[in-house]
Design a protein around this motif. Structure first.
Motif, PDB file in Angstrom:
ATOM      1  N   GLY A 119     -16.556 -11.238 -17.706  1.00 31.06           N
ATOM      2  CA  GLY A 119     -16.269 -10.135 -18.738  1.00 31.06           C
ATOM      3  C   GLY A 119     -16.758 -10.313 -19.975  1.00 31.06           C
ATOM      4  O   GLY A 119     -16.401  -9.619 -21.034  1.00 31.06           O
ATOM      5  N   GLY A 173      -4.211  -1.752 -19.953  1.00 29.85           N
ATOM      6  CA  GLY A 173      -4.781  -2.274 -18.455  1.00 29.85           C
ATOM      7  C   GLY A 173      -6.332  -1.738 -18.348  1.00 29.85           C
ATOM      8  O   GLY A 173      -7.099  -2.388 -17.996  1.00 29.85           O
ATOM      9  N   GLU A 174      -6.630  -0.602 -19.049  1.00 29.37           N
ATOM     10  CA  GLU A 174      -8.034  -0.130 -19.034  1.00 29.37           C
ATOM     11  C   GLU A 174      -8.744  -1.319 -19.910  1.00 29.37           C
ATOM     12  O   GLU A 174     -10.013  -1.643 -19.332  1.00 29.37           O
ATOM     13  CB  GLU A 174      -8.366   1.165 -19.633  1.00 29.37           C
ATOM     14  CG  GLU A 174      -7.759   2.222 -18.666  1.00 29.37           C
ATOM     15  CD  GLU A 174      -8.290   2.615 -17.158  1.00 29.37           C
ATOM     16  OE1 GLU A 174      -9.585   2.237 -17.091  1.00 29.37           O
ATOM     17  OE2 GLU A 174      -7.692   2.726 -16.343  1.00 29.37           O
ATOM     18  N   ALA A 185      -8.276  -4.308 -20.409  1.00 29.59           N
ATOM     19  CA  ALA A 185      -8.123  -5.618 -19.696  1.00 29.59           C
ATOM     20  C   ALA A 185      -9.061  -5.574 -18.479  1.00 29.59           C
ATOM     21  O   ALA A 185      -9.877  -6.567 -18.327  1.00 29.59           O
ATOM     22  CB  ALA A 185      -6.738  -5.774 -18.977  1.00 29.59           C
ATOM     23  N   GLU A 186      -9.148  -4.310 -17.883  1.00 26.22           N
ATOM     24  CA  GLU A 186     -10.192  -4.301 -16.723  1.00 26.22           C
ATOM     25  C   GLU A 186     -11.417  -4.206 -17.137  1.00 26.22           C
ATOM     26  O   GLU A 186     -12.513  -5.198 -16.596  1.00 26.22           O
ATOM     27  CB  GLU A 186      -9.994  -2.849 -16.025  1.00 26.22           C
ATOM     28  CG  GLU A 186      -8.679  -2.970 -15.051  1.00 26.22           C
ATOM     29  CD  GLU A 186      -9.087  -3.989 -13.671  1.00 26.22           C
ATOM     30  OE1 GLU A 186     -10.211  -3.889 -12.994  1.00 26.22           O
ATOM     31  OE2 GLU A 186      -8.144  -4.737 -13.686  1.00 26.22           O
ATOM     32  N   ALA A 187     -11.939  -3.629 -18.355  1.00 25.05           N
ATOM     33  CA  ALA A 187     -13.224  -3.666 -18.875  1.00 25.05           C
ATOM     34  C   ALA A 187     -13.581  -5.017 -19.124  1.00 25.05           C
ATOM     35  O   ALA A 187     -14.817  -5.455 -19.115  1.00 25.05           O
ATOM     36  CB  ALA A 187     -13.277  -2.722 -20.195  1.00 25.05           C
ATOM     37  N   LYS A 188     -12.585  -6.021 -19.623  1.00 31.43           N
ATOM     38  CA  LYS A 188     -13.041  -7.498 -20.112  1.00 31.43           C
ATOM     39  C   LYS A 188     -12.843  -8.520 -18.930  1.00 31.43           C
ATOM     40  O   LYS A 188     -13.066  -9.589 -19.122  1.00 31.43           O
ATOM     41  CB  LYS A 188     -12.119  -7.645 -21.326  1.00 31.43           C
ATOM     42  CG  LYS A 188     -12.598  -7.039 -22.797  1.00 31.43           C
ATOM     43  CD  LYS A 188     -13.960  -7.369 -22.889  1.00 31.43           C
ATOM     44  CE  LYS A 188     -14.356  -6.625 -24.318  1.00 31.43           C
ATOM     45  NZ  LYS A 188     -15.481  -7.059 -24.888  1.00 31.43           N
ATOM     46  N   ASN A 189     -12.356  -7.858 -17.892  1.00 35.37           N
ATOM     47  CA  ASN A 189     -11.866  -8.902 -16.886  1.00 35.37           C
ATOM     48  C   ASN A 189     -11.017  -9.917 -17.363  1.00 35.37           C
ATOM     49  O   ASN A 189     -11.141 -11.149 -17.057  1.00 35.37           O
ATOM     50  CB  ASN A 189     -13.437  -9.280 -16.180  1.00 35.37           C
ATOM     51  CG  ASN A 189     -12.909  -9.998 -14.690  1.00 35.37           C
ATOM     52  OD1 ASN A 189     -11.917  -9.699 -14.122  1.00 35.37           O
ATOM     53  ND2 ASN A 189     -13.511 -11.152 -14.537  1.00 35.37           N
ATOM     54  N   HIS A 190      -9.985  -9.460 -18.096  1.00 32.09           N
ATOM     55  CA  HIS A 190      -9.036 -10.431 -18.735  1.00 32.09           C
ATOM     56  C   HIS A 190      -7.460  -9.833 -18.696  1.00 32.09           C
ATOM     57  O   HIS A 190      -7.421  -8.776 -19.528  1.00 32.09           O
ATOM     58  CB  HIS A 190      -9.498 -10.736 -19.932  1.00 32.09           C
ATOM     59  CG  HIS A 190      -8.773 -12.050 -20.539  1.00 32.09           C
ATOM     60  ND1 HIS A 190      -8.815 -13.437 -19.782  1.00 32.09           N
ATOM     61  CD2 HIS A 190      -8.152 -12.270 -21.752  1.00 32.09           C
ATOM     62  CE1 HIS A 190      -7.925 -14.095 -20.595  1.00 32.09           C
ATOM     63  NE2 HIS A 190      -7.590 -13.580 -21.778  1.00 32.09           N
ATOM     64  N   HIS A 191      -6.578 -10.462 -17.964  1.00 30.99           N
ATOM     65  CA  HIS A 191      -5.498  -9.467 -17.968  1.00 30.99           C
ATOM     66  C   HIS A 191      -4.303 -10.025 -18.234  1.00 30.99           C
ATOM     67  O   HIS A 191      -4.030 -11.399 -18.099  1.00 30.99           O
ATOM     68  CB  HIS A 191      -5.374  -9.381 -16.394  1.00 30.99           C
ATOM     69  CG  HIS A 191      -6.626  -8.593 -15.707  1.00 30.99           C
ATOM     70  ND1 HIS A 191      -7.748  -9.626 -15.232  1.00 30.99           N
ATOM     71  CD2 HIS A 191      -7.056  -7.235 -15.529  1.00 30.99           C
ATOM     72  CE1 HIS A 191      -8.595  -8.609 -14.706  1.00 30.99           C
ATOM     73  NE2 HIS A 191      -8.176  -7.583 -15.142  1.00 30.99           N
TER      74      HIS A 191
END
Length: 111
Positions: free
Chosen positions: A13, A64-65, A67-73
């Motif tokens: 990410g 959440g969007e 975080a998903e784009a960065k692959n970091h939650h």
């Protein structure tokens, strides 16, 4: 013969996942309004106060969007109109530049 420097590890990410030293965390926190070191020192956190529960849910969806784009939650806690985000890089065992990158991104986008 000079030693070559190893490039920092990154994840798919983007963003560096090298665990930061305590003084680096403190320095970087100084540049982020509203963020602080979480209990135990293993994460950075911020609580956002929103106008309603519905706004809190929308904000969490927005985060959440990102975080998903960065692959970091982040860890997320919703308490009616308050949303607390806690960021740490679990596979690095602590706080990394990737956590600060996501914190800045969340803060930079107008809600």
């Amino acid at each position: 013969m000079a030693k070559s420097k190893k490039a920092p590890e990154t994840t798919s990410g983007g963003g560096e996942r090298r665990k930061l030293r305590a003084e680096e965390v403190t320095q970087r926190l100084g540049a982020l309004a509203g963020w602080s070191l979480g209990r135990g020192g293993g994460a950075i956190e911020r609580t956002y106060v929103l106008p309603s529960f519905r706004a809190s849910l929308a904000f969490v969806g927005f985060v959440g969007e990102l975080a998903e784009a960065k692959n970091h939650h982040p860890d997320v806690d919703i308490r009616y109109n308050q949303v607390t985000l806690r960021l740490s890089t679990h596979d690095a065992g602590g706080i990394t530049p990737k956590d600060f990158e996501l914190a800045r991104l969340v803060d930079s986008v107008e809600r």
